[in-house]
Scaffold this motif. Structure first.
Motif, PDB file in Angstrom:
ATOM      1  N   ALA A 114      69.779  90.519  61.364  1.00  0.00           N
ATOM      2  CA  ALA A 114      69.366  91.857  60.924  1.00  0.00           C
ATOM      3  C   ALA A 114      68.186  91.781  59.962  1.00  0.00           C
ATOM      4  O   ALA A 114      67.257  92.606  60.038  1.00  0.00           O
ATOM      5  CB  ALA A 114      70.543  92.579  60.277  1.00  0.00           C
ATOM      6  N   SER A 115      68.196  90.804  59.071  1.00  0.00           N
ATOM      7  CA  SER A 115      67.102  90.705  58.099  1.00  0.00           C
ATOM      8  C   SER A 115      65.777  90.405  58.788  1.00  0.00           C
ATOM      9  O   SER A 115      64.728  90.965  58.427  1.00  0.00           O
ATOM     10  CB  SER A 115      67.414  89.640  57.049  1.00  0.00           C
ATOM     11  N   CYS A 116      65.813  89.525  59.794  1.00  0.00           N
ATOM     12  CA  CYS A 116      64.599  89.205  60.548  1.00  0.00           C
ATOM     13  C   CYS A 116      64.087  90.420  61.307  1.00  0.00           C
ATOM     14  O   CYS A 116      62.904  90.764  61.222  1.00  0.00           O
ATOM     15  CB  CYS A 116      64.874  88.056  61.515  1.00  0.00           C
ATOM     16  N   LEU A 117      64.954  91.079  62.041  1.00  0.00           N
ATOM     17  CA  LEU A 117      64.510  92.211  62.852  1.00  0.00           C
ATOM     18  C   LEU A 117      64.097  93.396  61.981  1.00  0.00           C
ATOM     19  O   LEU A 117      63.185  94.140  62.347  1.00  0.00           O
ATOM     20  CB  LEU A 117      65.610  92.610  63.840  1.00  0.00           C
ATOM     21  N   ASN A 118      64.748  93.572  60.841  1.00  0.00           N
ATOM     22  CA  ASN A 118      64.291  94.588  59.881  1.00  0.00           C
ATOM     23  C   ASN A 118      62.856  94.301  59.450  1.00  0.00           C
ATOM     24  O   ASN A 118      62.006  95.202  59.407  1.00  0.00           O
ATOM     25  CB  ASN A 118      65.194  94.614  58.646  1.00  0.00           C
ATOM     26  N   SER A 119      62.574  93.047  59.116  1.00  0.00           N
ATOM     27  CA  SER A 119      61.226  92.662  58.681  1.00  0.00           C
ATOM     28  C   SER A 119      60.202  92.864  59.787  1.00  0.00           C
ATOM     29  O   SER A 119      59.081  93.323  59.538  1.00  0.00           O
ATOM     30  CB  SER A 119      61.219  91.196  58.240  1.00  0.00           C
ATOM     31  N   MET A 120      60.581  92.531  61.021  1.00  0.00           N
ATOM     32  CA  MET A 120      59.653  92.709  62.134  1.00  0.00           C
ATOM     33  C   MET A 120      59.337  94.182  62.375  1.00  0.00           C
ATOM     34  O   MET A 120      58.185  94.544  62.617  1.00  0.00           O
ATOM     35  CB  MET A 120      60.235  92.075  63.396  1.00  0.00           C
ATOM     36  N   ALA A 121      60.366  95.033  62.301  1.00  0.00           N
ATOM     37  CA  ALA A 121      60.139  96.467  62.488  1.00  0.00           C
ATOM     38  C   ALA A 121      59.258  97.034  61.372  1.00  0.00           C
ATOM     39  O   ALA A 121      58.353  97.841  61.628  1.00  0.00           O
ATOM     40  CB  ALA A 121      61.473  97.201  62.539  1.00  0.00           C
ATOM     41  N   GLN A 122      59.504  96.603  60.156  1.00  0.00           N
ATOM     42  CA  GLN A 122      58.692  97.077  59.034  1.00  0.00           C
ATOM     43  C   GLN A 122      57.252  96.604  59.165  1.00  0.00           C
ATOM     44  O   GLN A 122      56.306  97.379  58.976  1.00  0.00           O
ATOM     45  CB  GLN A 122      59.312  96.610  57.715  1.00  0.00           C
ATOM     46  N   SER A 123      57.070  95.323  59.490  1.00  0.00           N
ATOM     47  CA  SER A 123      55.718  94.780  59.654  1.00  0.00           C
ATOM     48  C   SER A 123      55.013  95.390  60.859  1.00  0.00           C
ATOM     49  O   SER A 123      53.782  95.518  60.868  1.00  0.00           O
ATOM     50  CB  SER A 123      55.782  93.257  59.820  1.00  0.00           C
ATOM     51  N   GLY A 124      55.794  95.751  61.873  1.00  0.00           N
ATOM     52  CA  GLY A 124      55.224  96.318  63.091  1.00  0.00           C
ATOM     53  C   GLY A 124      54.979  97.811  63.043  1.00  0.00           C
ATOM     54  O   GLY A 124      54.526  98.403  64.026  1.00  0.00           O
TER      55      GLY A 124
END
Length: 222
Positions: free
Chosen positions: A182-192
């Motif tokens: 979840a932490s990785c995908l949260n970061s990817m969505a925020q960065s994206g």
């Protein structure tokens, strides 16, 4: 009197030049908005996707591409330890009537194997979409990435940020199943540039109906 007349003529000419420039700018923007957007589907094909996960993901991609045929220019990329463009968006643009069936044919030839390299996936997406942007006559066409993964091997928030900053491409992230970070995908969505409201910033799907709903929301936003 002659000087006044010249000044009036100059002001009139400047007004029309400014108006024409502004009209051209907004006309180009409106033209880009009306053009069909590009959407690159990036699908995790690592070995953990075997079995029902794979058939569910393939079925959901068939559903969304059928539903949005003619509304989006689709491309398909799959990845495991390495990434591959299975169906080029340019092919969809060149033959829109055959786009969905051709993409689905390519998808049917893929099977899960290997590891999970999220960075390789988005690096290839960046290269593919940059090439499309450089060759596209519509300079401000909307483009997006629909990223589907069930793994957590290597996070790719920096790559998602590059897509956003360098190309203006948003990365919509779907976590499929309970094995995601979840932490990785949260970061990817925020960065994206696609962070959702609430504590979970990406789309989480644990079933075919949830995957269908996530893909539909992304297609509508693309």
């Amino acid at each position: 009197m002659l000087q006044k007349s010249n000044r009036k003529s100059l002001r009139t000419a400047l007004f029309f030049c400014t108006w024409i420039s502004a009209f051209g700018f907004y006309a180009n923007r409106a033209h880009a908005v009306c053009e069909t957007p590009d959407l690159l589907i990036v699908l995790d094909r690592s070995c953990s996707m075997r079995g029902s996960k794979w058939s569910t993901a393939v079925g959901a991609i068939r559903t969304i591409t059928n539903a949005y045929k003619g509304k989006l220019f689709f491309g398909l990329e799959t990845f495991e330890s390495r990434a591959n463009i299975n169906y080029n968006i340019q092919n969809c643009r060149s033959n829109a009537s055959n786009c969905v069936s051709a993409l689905q044919t390519q998808l049917s030839r893929v099977s899960p194997s290997g590891g999970t390299n999220l960075r390789a996936a988005l690096n290839l997406a960046l290269s593919h979409l940059n090439s499309l942007k450089n060759s596209d006559k519509v300079k401000n066409r909307k483009r997006g990435v629909m990223f589907i993964t069930d793994g957590q091997a290597s996070c790719a928030q920096s790559e998602a940020a590059k897509l956003q900053s360098q190309l203006g491409v948003k990365t919509f992230v779907i976590g499929f199943g309970s094995g995601v970070s979840a932490s990785c995908l949260n970061s990817m969505a925020q960065s994206g540039g696609t962070a959702r409201s609430g504590s979970r910033k990406y789309y989480q799907a644990n079933s075919k109906s949830e995957l269908d709903a996530a893909m539909k929301a992304i297609a509508n936003a693309a």
